[in-house]
Design a protein around this motif. Structure first.
Motif, PDB file in Angstrom:
ATOM      1  N   GLU A 189     -36.476  15.486 -17.294  1.00 10.72           N
ATOM      2  CA  GLU A 189     -37.115  16.511 -16.464  1.00 10.72           C
ATOM      3  C   GLU A 189     -36.255  17.778 -16.376  1.00 10.72           C
ATOM      4  O   GLU A 189     -35.887  18.224 -15.281  1.00 10.72           O
ATOM      5  CB  GLU A 189     -37.394  15.961 -15.053  1.00 10.72           C
ATOM      6  CG  GLU A 189     -38.414  14.851 -14.993  1.00 10.72           C
ATOM      7  CD  GLU A 189     -39.844  15.333 -15.235  1.00 10.72           C
ATOM      8  OE1 GLU A 189     -40.051  16.550 -15.414  1.00 10.72           O
ATOM      9  OE2 GLU A 189     -40.755  14.493 -15.252  1.00 10.72           O
ATOM     10  N   THR A 199     -36.865  20.870 -16.601  1.00 13.60           N
ATOM     11  CA  THR A 199     -37.435  22.028 -15.901  1.00 13.60           C
ATOM     12  C   THR A 199     -38.059  21.646 -14.571  1.00 13.60           C
ATOM     13  O   THR A 199     -38.718  22.457 -13.931  1.00 13.60           O
ATOM     14  CB  THR A 199     -38.506  22.715 -16.779  1.00 13.60           C
ATOM     15  OG1 THR A 199     -39.551  21.775 -17.068  1.00 13.60           O
ATOM     16  CG2 THR A 199     -37.906  23.208 -18.085  1.00 13.60           C
ATOM     17  N   ASP A 223     -41.401  28.919 -12.366  1.00 14.11           N
ATOM     18  CA  ASP A 223     -42.102  29.079 -13.644  1.00 14.11           C
ATOM     19  C   ASP A 223     -41.338  29.984 -14.606  1.00 14.11           C
ATOM     20  O   ASP A 223     -41.228  29.687 -15.801  1.00 14.11           O
ATOM     21  CB  ASP A 223     -43.507  29.651 -13.414  1.00 14.11           C
ATOM     22  CG  ASP A 223     -44.444  28.639 -12.760  1.00 14.11           C
ATOM     23  OD1 ASP A 223     -44.107  27.436 -12.777  1.00 14.11           O
ATOM     24  OD2 ASP A 223     -45.490  29.058 -12.237  1.00 14.11           O
ATOM     25  N   ARG A 244     -37.126  26.389 -21.496  1.00 10.63           N
ATOM     26  CA  ARG A 244     -37.872  25.868 -22.652  1.00 10.63           C
ATOM     27  C   ARG A 244     -37.476  26.632 -23.912  1.00 10.63           C
ATOM     28  O   ARG A 244     -37.232  26.026 -24.961  1.00 10.63           O
ATOM     29  CB  ARG A 244     -39.377  26.017 -22.419  1.00 10.63           C
ATOM     30  CG  ARG A 244     -39.956  25.123 -21.349  1.00 10.63           C
ATOM     31  CD  ARG A 244     -41.473  25.265 -21.317  1.00 10.63           C
ATOM     32  NE  ARG A 244     -42.007  24.838 -20.034  1.00 10.63           N
ATOM     33  CZ  ARG A 244     -42.508  25.653 -19.115  1.00 10.63           C
ATOM     34  NH1 ARG A 244     -42.567  26.963 -19.353  1.00 10.63           N
ATOM     35  NH2 ARG A 244     -42.953  25.181 -17.970  1.00 10.63           N
ATOM     36  N   THR A 289     -40.685  14.485 -19.456  1.00  7.43           N
ATOM     37  CA  THR A 289     -41.247  15.601 -18.713  1.00  7.43           C
ATOM     38  C   THR A 289     -42.639  15.268 -18.178  1.00  7.43           C
ATOM     39  O   THR A 289     -43.394  14.530 -18.809  1.00  7.43           O
ATOM     40  CB  THR A 289     -41.310  16.872 -19.585  1.00  7.43           C
ATOM     41  OG1 THR A 289     -41.772  17.965 -18.795  1.00  7.43           O
ATOM     42  CG2 THR A 289     -42.210  16.677 -20.809  1.00  7.43           C
ATOM     43  N   ASP A 332     -44.289  18.058 -17.381  1.00 10.05           N
ATOM     44  CA  ASP A 332     -44.808  19.380 -17.693  1.00 10.05           C
ATOM     45  C   ASP A 332     -45.639  19.267 -18.971  1.00 10.05           C
ATOM     46  O   ASP A 332     -45.098  19.193 -20.079  1.00 10.05           O
ATOM     47  CB  ASP A 332     -43.624  20.339 -17.880  1.00 10.05           C
ATOM     48  CG  ASP A 332     -44.053  21.774 -18.146  1.00 10.05           C
ATOM     49  OD1 ASP A 332     -45.200  21.984 -18.595  1.00 10.05           O
ATOM     50  OD2 ASP A 332     -43.226  22.676 -17.933  1.00 10.05           O
TER      51      ASP A 332
END
Length: 241
Positions: free
Chosen positions: A172, A174, A179, A186, A204, A206
Motif C-alpha cells: 500500500e 500510496t 491524490d 506512482r 494495493t 488503488d
C-alpha cells in the motif's frame, strides 16, 4: 515446476499458516508464481487474504510452512538470517504499510540508512536526491515526529529505492497519501521501473494504480489467481505466469 533463469521471482507450492490457540489458520495455499524481471505486478484481495504475508515471504522476513521461493536464482531456504539480510540490502527494497522510520534520525539519515549499512560512499548525497524526487526537498532535515503521515511514507519510499534494488516490494505505498502526492509516487515507482528495470510487486487497493501494472493477481482464500488486465505494456516484456 522447473527452474529457469528468466524469472526474477519463482514460487513453488508455497503455503503459510499461523496458530490461534489450538487452531491453525491457513493464510496461503499452494501458491505458484513466476514474475519476469522488469515487470510491474499488483496483488489485490480483501483484508486478511494473505497479501502482506506473501510480500513478507518474498522478502525473507517470514519463512513458509511449505514450498520454495527463489529470488534471482537464489533459494531463500538456503540462506541464514545474515544471508537474507544481505539479499535485502543488495537486491530488495521494501515499503511497509507502517513506515518503520527511526525516530531519532532525520528524514535524510533514515533514507540514507541502507547505503550507510552497506558502506557505500556518498550515501547522504544519494539519499538527498531521492528525497527531492519524492517531494521532500524542504523536509529532509526533519525528524519523523515533525512530518505528516504522508511525508513519513515518502521517506520510507525513498529509503526503499535509494540503493536501486532489482526488486521493490510495496505494501500500500500510496495508501496514506493525498491524490496529488499519490500520483507523484506512482510516477516515481514506474519511472524507476522504466529507467533501471526494477521489478515492482505491490499490494494495493488503488484500482487505478493496479490497472497500470502489467499484471494483476488476486488472493482469495489463500489462493492466487490472475485477473485479466486490458492495459498494454509500455514496452514488450516476457510476462510469465
Amino acid at each position: 515446476m522447473p527452474h529457469t533463469t528468466q524469472h526474477l521471482i519463482e514460487v513453488d507450492d508455497l503455503s503459510m499458516h499461523y496458530s490461534i490457540g489450538t487452531r491453525q489458520v491457513q493464510v496461503l495455499r499452494d501458491v505458484n508464481l513466476r514474475i519476469a524481471a522488469g515487470t510491474r505486478v499488483a496483488i489485490a484481495g480483501p483484508s486478511g487474504s494473505g497479501k502482506t504475508s506473501l510480500l513478507l515471504l518474498l522478502s525473507g522476513l517470514e519463512r513458509p510452512a511449505a514450498g520454495r521461493i527463489r529470488i534471482a536464482g537464489t533459494d531463500l531456504a538456503s540462506l541464514d538470517s545474515d544471508g537474507l539480510a544481505d539479499l535485502r540490502r543488495e537486491r530488495i527494497g521494501i515499503v511497509f504499510q507502517s513506515f518503520h522510520l527511526l525516530p531519532s534520525l532525520s528524514a535524510l539519515d533514515n533514507a540514507a540508512l541502507p547505503l550507510q549499512m552497506a558502506g557505500a560512499s556518498g550515501a547522504r548525497d544519494v539519499a538527498a536526491d531521492m528525497l527531492r524526487r519524492v517531494g521532500l526537498a524542504e523536509r529532509m532535515h526533519h525528524k519523523p515526529s515533525q512530518l505528516s503521515g504522508g511525508e513519513q511514507q515518502r521517506v520510507a519510499i525513498a529509503r526503499a529505492l535509494v540503493h536501486r534494488p532489482r526488486l521493490l516490494l510495496a505494501d500500500e505505498p500510496t495508501g496514506n497519501l493525498d491524490d496529488h502526492t499519490a500520483e507523484a509516487v506512482r510516477e516515481l515507482l514506474f519511472g524507476l521501473n522504466r529507467e533501471l528495470g526494477t521489478t515492482l510487486v505491490l499490494v494495493t487497493h488503488d484500482l487505478a494504480f493496479a490497472a497500470r501494472c502489467d499484471r494483476v493477481l488476486r488472493l482469495h482464500e489463500g489462493r492466487l489467481q490472475e485477473t485479466p488486465n486490458e492495459r498494454q505494456p509500455e514496452h514488450p516484456r516476457a510476462v510469465s505466469a
